[in-house]
Scaffold this motif. Structure first.
Motif, PDB file in Angstrom:
ATOM      1  N   VAL A  40      -8.599  -0.183   5.769  1.00  0.00           N
ATOM      2  CA  VAL A  40      -7.871   0.564   4.755  1.00  0.00           C
ATOM      3  C   VAL A  40      -7.538   1.950   5.287  1.00  0.00           C
ATOM      4  O   VAL A  40      -8.408   2.686   5.736  1.00  0.00           O
ATOM      5  CB  VAL A  40      -8.709   0.678   3.462  1.00  0.00           C
ATOM      6  N   ALA A  41      -6.273   2.279   5.254  1.00  0.00           N
ATOM      7  CA  ALA A  41      -5.837   3.597   5.702  1.00  0.00           C
ATOM      8  C   ALA A  41      -5.232   4.325   4.509  1.00  0.00           C
ATOM      9  O   ALA A  41      -4.531   3.731   3.703  1.00  0.00           O
ATOM     10  CB  ALA A  41      -4.798   3.448   6.797  1.00  0.00           C
ATOM     11  N   VAL A  42      -5.514   5.573   4.392  1.00  0.00           N
ATOM     12  CA  VAL A  42      -4.974   6.374   3.301  1.00  0.00           C
ATOM     13  C   VAL A  42      -3.865   7.242   3.866  1.00  0.00           C
ATOM     14  O   VAL A  42      -4.033   7.908   4.879  1.00  0.00           O
ATOM     15  CB  VAL A  42      -6.077   7.238   2.644  1.00  0.00           C
ATOM     16  N   ALA A  43      -2.721   7.222   3.194  1.00  0.00           N
ATOM     17  CA  ALA A  43      -1.591   8.023   3.639  1.00  0.00           C
ATOM     18  C   ALA A  43      -0.974   8.690   2.425  1.00  0.00           C
ATOM     19  O   ALA A  43      -1.135   8.225   1.299  1.00  0.00           O
ATOM     20  CB  ALA A  43      -0.565   7.133   4.327  1.00  0.00           C
ATOM     21  N   ALA A  50      -2.172  10.177  -2.913  1.00  0.00           N
ATOM     22  CA  ALA A  50      -2.829   9.367  -1.887  1.00  0.00           C
ATOM     23  C   ALA A  50      -2.611   7.901  -2.228  1.00  0.00           C
ATOM     24  O   ALA A  50      -2.707   7.493  -3.378  1.00  0.00           O
ATOM     25  CB  ALA A  50      -4.315   9.682  -1.841  1.00  0.00           C
ATOM     26  N   GLU A  51      -2.308   7.143  -1.227  1.00  0.00           N
ATOM     27  CA  GLU A  51      -1.992   5.737  -1.451  1.00  0.00           C
ATOM     28  C   GLU A  51      -2.682   4.925  -0.354  1.00  0.00           C
ATOM     29  O   GLU A  51      -2.641   5.307   0.811  1.00  0.00           O
ATOM     30  CB  GLU A  51      -0.481   5.572  -1.363  1.00  0.00           C
ATOM     31  N   SER A  52      -3.301   3.824  -0.718  1.00  0.00           N
ATOM     32  CA  SER A  52      -3.951   2.991   0.288  1.00  0.00           C
ATOM     33  C   SER A  52      -3.342   1.600   0.271  1.00  0.00           C
ATOM     34  O   SER A  52      -2.666   1.220  -0.683  1.00  0.00           O
ATOM     35  CB  SER A  52      -5.458   2.903   0.024  1.00  0.00           C
ATOM     36  N   ARG A  53      -3.603   0.848   1.311  1.00  0.00           N
ATOM     37  CA  ARG A  53      -3.096  -0.520   1.372  1.00  0.00           C
ATOM     38  C   ARG A  53      -3.694  -1.366   0.266  1.00  0.00           C
ATOM     39  O   ARG A  53      -3.043  -2.254  -0.256  1.00  0.00           O
ATOM     40  CB  ARG A  53      -3.418  -1.137   2.729  1.00  0.00           C
ATOM     41  N   GLU A  55      -4.496  -0.365  -2.717  1.00  0.00           N
ATOM     42  CA  GLU A  55      -3.757  -0.041  -3.941  1.00  0.00           C
ATOM     43  C   GLU A  55      -2.396  -0.724  -3.943  1.00  0.00           C
ATOM     44  O   GLU A  55      -1.959  -1.251  -4.970  1.00  0.00           O
ATOM     45  CB  GLU A  55      -3.584   1.468  -4.079  1.00  0.00           C
ATOM     46  N   ARG A  56      -1.738  -0.720  -2.793  1.00  0.00           N
ATOM     47  CA  ARG A  56      -0.427  -1.375  -2.718  1.00  0.00           C
ATOM     48  C   ARG A  56      -0.548  -2.871  -2.946  1.00  0.00           C
ATOM     49  O   ARG A  56       0.271  -3.465  -3.645  1.00  0.00           O
ATOM     50  CB  ARG A  56       0.232  -1.101  -1.361  1.00  0.00           C
TER      51      ARG A  56
END
Length: 154
Positions: A40-43, A50-53, A55-56
């Motif tokens: 999981v990477a936060v960008a 902040a959005e993570s994979r 969450e997507r």
């Protein structure tokens, strides 16, 4: 008011494909959840949030229109089936091969063994169910119209 012939046939096709649709729902969920199995990477998102994979993926799962529609249709079929009486369930099993948490009587199973339900006429199906042809059609139509009503198509 009557259902259009195409709508009636579409609902019947959904009934025939009930179990396949349930399998496909599980496959879609698995694909969405397991897609991009990397750490999981936060960008930073477009709005600075902040959005993570994860969450997507969760959002894709929740927003999947296809998945929601398939679930809505299978739920309508299951709910309508749950309201059906014993005689109606016999008709549904003979016509569509659908039995949800119900076991058809052994004598009907024996009569259907080795027969293709697509090759049987309505009279033959009514004879297997031990009822008049009009009664058979009433139960069948009632089931399809019940599903259409639950879906808002009627």
């Amino acid at each position: 008011m009557r259902l259009k012939r195409a709508t009636f046939r579409h609902i019947e096709a959904e009934i025939y494909a009930y179990w396949d649709t349930l399998k496909r729902i599980e496959e879609l969920r698995r694909e969405i959840i397991l897609s991009g199995e990397s750490p999981v990477a936060v960008a930073a998102g477009q709005e600075g949030y902040a959005e993570s994979r994860v969450e997507r993926r969760g959002t894709r799962l929740a927003d999947s229109i296809l998945l929601r529609e398939m679930e809505r249709i299978t739920k309508a079929i299951a709910d309508t089936y749950a309201r059906a009486r014993e005689e109606g369930r016999k008709v549904i099993w003979i016509k569509y091969g659908l039995a949800i948490d119900w076991e058809p009587p052994p004598e009907i199973k024996a009569q259907m063994e080795g027969r293709n339900r697509f090759d049987l006429t309505a009279d033959q199906m009514a004879d297997i169910a031990s009822m008049d042809r009009a009664t058979f059609h009433r139960y069948r139509s009632g089931f399809v119209y019940g599903i259409a009503e639950r879906l808002g198509w009627y």
